[in-house]
Design a protein around this motif. Structure first.
Motif, PDB file in Angstrom:
ATOM      1  N   LYS A  57       7.529  63.483  -1.359  1.00 23.70           N
ATOM      2  CA  LYS A  57       6.637  62.498  -1.986  1.00 23.70           C
ATOM      3  C   LYS A  57       6.990  61.088  -1.532  1.00 23.70           C
ATOM      4  O   LYS A  57       8.156  60.768  -1.313  1.00 23.70           O
ATOM      5  N   VAL A  58       5.959  60.255  -1.414  1.00 21.85           N
ATOM      6  CA  VAL A  58       6.179  58.852  -1.073  1.00 21.85           C
ATOM      7  C   VAL A  58       6.507  58.107  -2.366  1.00 21.85           C
ATOM      8  O   VAL A  58       5.914  58.372  -3.415  1.00 21.85           O
ATOM      9  N   PRO A  59       7.483  57.196  -2.318  1.00 26.72           N
ATOM     10  CA  PRO A  59       7.982  56.572  -3.544  1.00 26.72           C
ATOM     11  C   PRO A  59       6.978  55.704  -4.321  1.00 26.72           C
ATOM     12  O   PRO A  59       6.936  55.770  -5.542  1.00 26.72           O
ATOM     13  N   ALA A  60       6.185  54.903  -3.629  1.00 25.02           N
ATOM     14  CA  ALA A  60       5.333  53.926  -4.324  1.00 25.02           C
ATOM     15  C   ALA A  60       4.318  54.576  -5.252  1.00 25.02           C
ATOM     16  O   ALA A  60       4.208  54.223  -6.419  1.00 25.02           O
ATOM     17  N   SER A  61       3.567  55.538  -4.744  1.00 22.33           N
ATOM     18  CA  SER A  61       2.535  56.182  -5.564  1.00 22.33           C
ATOM     19  C   SER A  61       3.016  57.502  -6.156  1.00 22.33           C
ATOM     20  O   SER A  61       2.392  58.020  -7.081  1.00 22.33           O
ATOM     21  N   GLY A  62       4.076  58.051  -5.598  1.00 18.95           N
ATOM     22  CA  GLY A  62       4.577  59.335  -6.070  1.00 18.95           C
ATOM     23  C   GLY A  62       3.757  60.521  -5.593  1.00 18.95           C
ATOM     24  O   GLY A  62       3.922  61.637  -6.076  1.00 18.95           O
ATOM     25  N   LYS A  63       2.868  60.278  -4.633  1.00 15.34           N
ATOM     26  CA  LYS A  63       2.008  61.360  -4.126  1.00 15.34           C
ATOM     27  C   LYS A  63       2.713  62.125  -3.003  1.00 15.34           C
ATOM     28  O   LYS A  63       3.523  61.557  -2.273  1.00 15.34           O
ATOM     29  N   PRO A  64       2.358  63.386  -2.830  1.00 18.48           N
ATOM     30  CA  PRO A  64       2.909  64.136  -1.700  1.00 18.48           C
ATOM     31  C   PRO A  64       2.416  63.543  -0.378  1.00 18.48           C
ATOM     32  O   PRO A  64       1.300  63.010  -0.290  1.00 18.48           O
ATOM     33  N   VAL A  65       3.235  63.649   0.643  1.00 20.68           N
ATOM     34  CA  VAL A  65       2.874  63.156   1.974  1.00 20.68           C
ATOM     35  C   VAL A  65       1.551  63.772   2.425  1.00 20.68           C
ATOM     36  O   VAL A  65       0.737  63.117   3.074  1.00 20.68           O
ATOM     37  N   ASN A 109       0.576  48.093  -3.266  1.00 19.32           N
ATOM     38  CA  ASN A 109       0.675  46.655  -3.526  1.00 19.32           C
ATOM     39  C   ASN A 109      -0.664  45.964  -3.323  1.00 19.32           C
ATOM     40  O   ASN A 109      -1.043  45.087  -4.107  1.00 19.32           O
ATOM     41  N   LEU A 110      -1.389  46.351  -2.279  1.00 16.63           N
ATOM     42  CA  LEU A 110      -2.703  45.772  -2.014  1.00 16.63           C
ATOM     43  C   LEU A 110      -3.660  46.045  -3.170  1.00 16.63           C
ATOM     44  O   LEU A 110      -4.350  45.135  -3.647  1.00 16.63           O
ATOM     45  N   LEU A 111      -3.689  47.274  -3.630  1.00 14.08           N
ATOM     46  CA  LEU A 111      -4.598  47.621  -4.725  1.00 14.08           C
ATOM     47  C   LEU A 111      -4.223  46.905  -6.019  1.00 14.08           C
ATOM     48  O   LEU A 111      -5.100  46.487  -6.784  1.00 14.08           O
ATOM     49  N   SER A 112      -2.941  46.724  -6.257  1.00 12.10           N
ATOM     50  CA  SER A 112      -2.484  45.989  -7.435  1.00 12.10           C
ATOM     51  C   SER A 112      -2.911  44.520  -7.350  1.00 12.10           C
ATOM     52  O   SER A 112      -3.412  43.947  -8.320  1.00 12.10           O
ATOM     53  N   PHE A 113      -2.739  43.937  -6.168  1.00 14.33           N
ATOM     54  CA  PHE A 113      -3.138  42.541  -5.948  1.00 14.33           C
ATOM     55  C   PHE A 113      -4.652  42.398  -6.082  1.00 14.33           C
ATOM     56  O   PHE A 113      -5.145  41.459  -6.727  1.00 14.33           O
ATOM     57  N   GLN A 114      -5.390  43.340  -5.500  1.00  7.43           N
ATOM     58  CA  GLN A 114      -6.850  43.322  -5.590  1.00  7.43           C
ATOM     59  C   GLN A 114      -7.297  43.419  -7.046  1.00  7.43           C
ATOM     60  O   GLN A 114      -8.220  42.708  -7.468  1.00  7.43           O
ATOM     61  N   ARG A 145      -5.669  42.418  -9.749  1.00  2.00           N
ATOM     62  CA  ARG A 145      -5.424  41.131 -10.414  1.00  2.00           C
ATOM     63  C   ARG A 145      -6.497  40.106 -10.054  1.00  2.00           C
ATOM     64  O   ARG A 145      -7.005  39.394 -10.919  1.00  2.00           O
ATOM     65  N   LEU A 146      -6.850  40.033  -8.774  1.00  2.00           N
ATOM     66  CA  LEU A 146      -7.860  39.063  -8.343  1.00  2.00           C
ATOM     67  C   LEU A 146      -9.241  39.387  -8.899  1.00  2.00           C
ATOM     68  O   LEU A 146      -9.963  38.490  -9.342  1.00  2.00           O
ATOM     69  N   THR A 147      -9.602  40.663  -8.900  1.00  2.00           N
ATOM     70  CA  THR A 147     -10.928  41.012  -9.421  1.00  2.00           C
ATOM     71  C   THR A 147     -11.008  40.792 -10.928  1.00  2.00           C
ATOM     72  O   THR A 147     -12.064  40.395 -11.436  1.00  2.00           O
ATOM     73  N   GLU A 148      -9.905  41.021 -11.638  1.00  2.00           N
ATOM     74  CA  GLU A 148      -9.902  40.739 -13.083  1.00  2.00           C
ATOM     75  C   GLU A 148     -10.074  39.246 -13.335  1.00  2.00           C
ATOM     76  O   GLU A 148     -10.800  38.845 -14.246  1.00  2.00           O
ATOM     77  N   ARG A 149      -9.422  38.420 -12.517  1.00  5.00           N
ATOM     78  CA  ARG A 149      -9.596  36.966 -12.652  1.00  5.00           C
ATOM     79  C   ARG A 149     -11.034  36.559 -12.371  1.00  5.00           C
ATOM     80  O   ARG A 149     -11.612  35.748 -13.085  1.00  5.00           O
ATOM     81  N   LEU A 150     -11.594  37.124 -11.307  1.00  2.00           N
ATOM     82  CA  LEU A 150     -12.978  36.802 -10.943  1.00  2.00           C
ATOM     83  C   LEU A 150     -13.934  37.227 -12.055  1.00  2.00           C
ATOM     84  O   LEU A 150     -14.845  36.478 -12.416  1.00  2.00           O
ATOM     85  N   ARG A 151     -13.720  38.408 -12.619  1.00  2.00           N
ATOM     86  CA  ARG A 151     -14.558  38.862 -13.732  1.00  2.00           C
ATOM     87  C   ARG A 151     -14.481  37.892 -14.912  1.00  2.00           C
ATOM     88  O   ARG A 151     -15.482  37.600 -15.556  1.00  2.00           O
ATOM     89  N   SER A 152     -13.279  37.403 -15.190  1.00  2.00           N
ATOM     90  CA  SER A 152     -13.095  36.451 -16.290  1.00  2.00           C
ATOM     91  C   SER A 152     -13.887  35.178 -16.037  1.00  2.00           C
ATOM     92  O   SER A 152     -14.528  34.649 -16.944  1.00  2.00           O
ATOM     93  N   VAL A 153     -13.831  34.702 -14.814  1.00  2.00           N
ATOM     94  CA  VAL A 153     -14.574  33.489 -14.465  1.00  2.00           C
ATOM     95  C   VAL A 153     -16.075  33.727 -14.583  1.00  2.00           C
ATOM     96  O   VAL A 153     -16.806  32.935 -15.174  1.00  2.00           O
ATOM     97  N   LEU A 154     -16.535  34.840 -14.040  1.00  4.19           N
ATOM     98  CA  LEU A 154     -17.969  35.131 -14.046  1.00  4.19           C
ATOM     99  C   LEU A 154     -18.496  35.397 -15.448  1.00  4.19           C
ATOM    100  O   LEU A 154     -19.658  35.108 -15.740  1.00  4.19           O
TER     101      LEU A 154
END
Length: 107
Positions: A20-28, A68-73, A75-84
């Motif tokens: 398994k890969v550590p970050a997501s815990g999914k099998p290779v 990490n990319l999906l986590s960052f995305q 956070r940004l989309t939640e901020r954008l939703r708040s603004v909109l």
């Protein structure tokens, strides 16, 4: 992935179903199937499939970047939703005013 044969090799190989890969815990295997989907192909594994440690490390690095990319995305989309939705005020800056201020700074 690299094409190294696992037979007659001194190198260690990992089973793609159990490693398994550590970050997501999914099998290779799941990460490989995702990559195959990205290139519009279907992977079918027959028997016990294995991967060398170098390729396994590369897939783990890829998985970490994607998590990490999906986590960052998110956070940004939640901020954008708040603004909109009007929960946060978006400051609008007049373009000409900002250019004028920049010109004053340059002089």
């Amino acid at each position: 992935m690299c094409g190294k044969p696992d037979k007659h090799s001194n190198q260690t190989f990992q089973n793609i179903e159990t490693c398994k890969v550590p970050a997501s815990g999914k099998p290779v295997q799941v990460v490989l199937q995702h990559l195959a989907h990205c290139v519009k192909t279907n992977l079918v594994f027959q028997g016990v499939a294995s991967i060398c440690l170098e390729c396994c490390d590369e897939l783990a690095e890829y998985d970490n970047l994607m998590v990490n990319l999906l986590s960052f995305q998110k956070r940004l989309t939640e901020r954008l939703r708040s603004v909109l939705s009007g929960e946060l005020k978006l400051e609008l800056i007049d373009y000409e005013e900002s250019i004028a201020e920049a010109m004053i700074v340059e002089d």
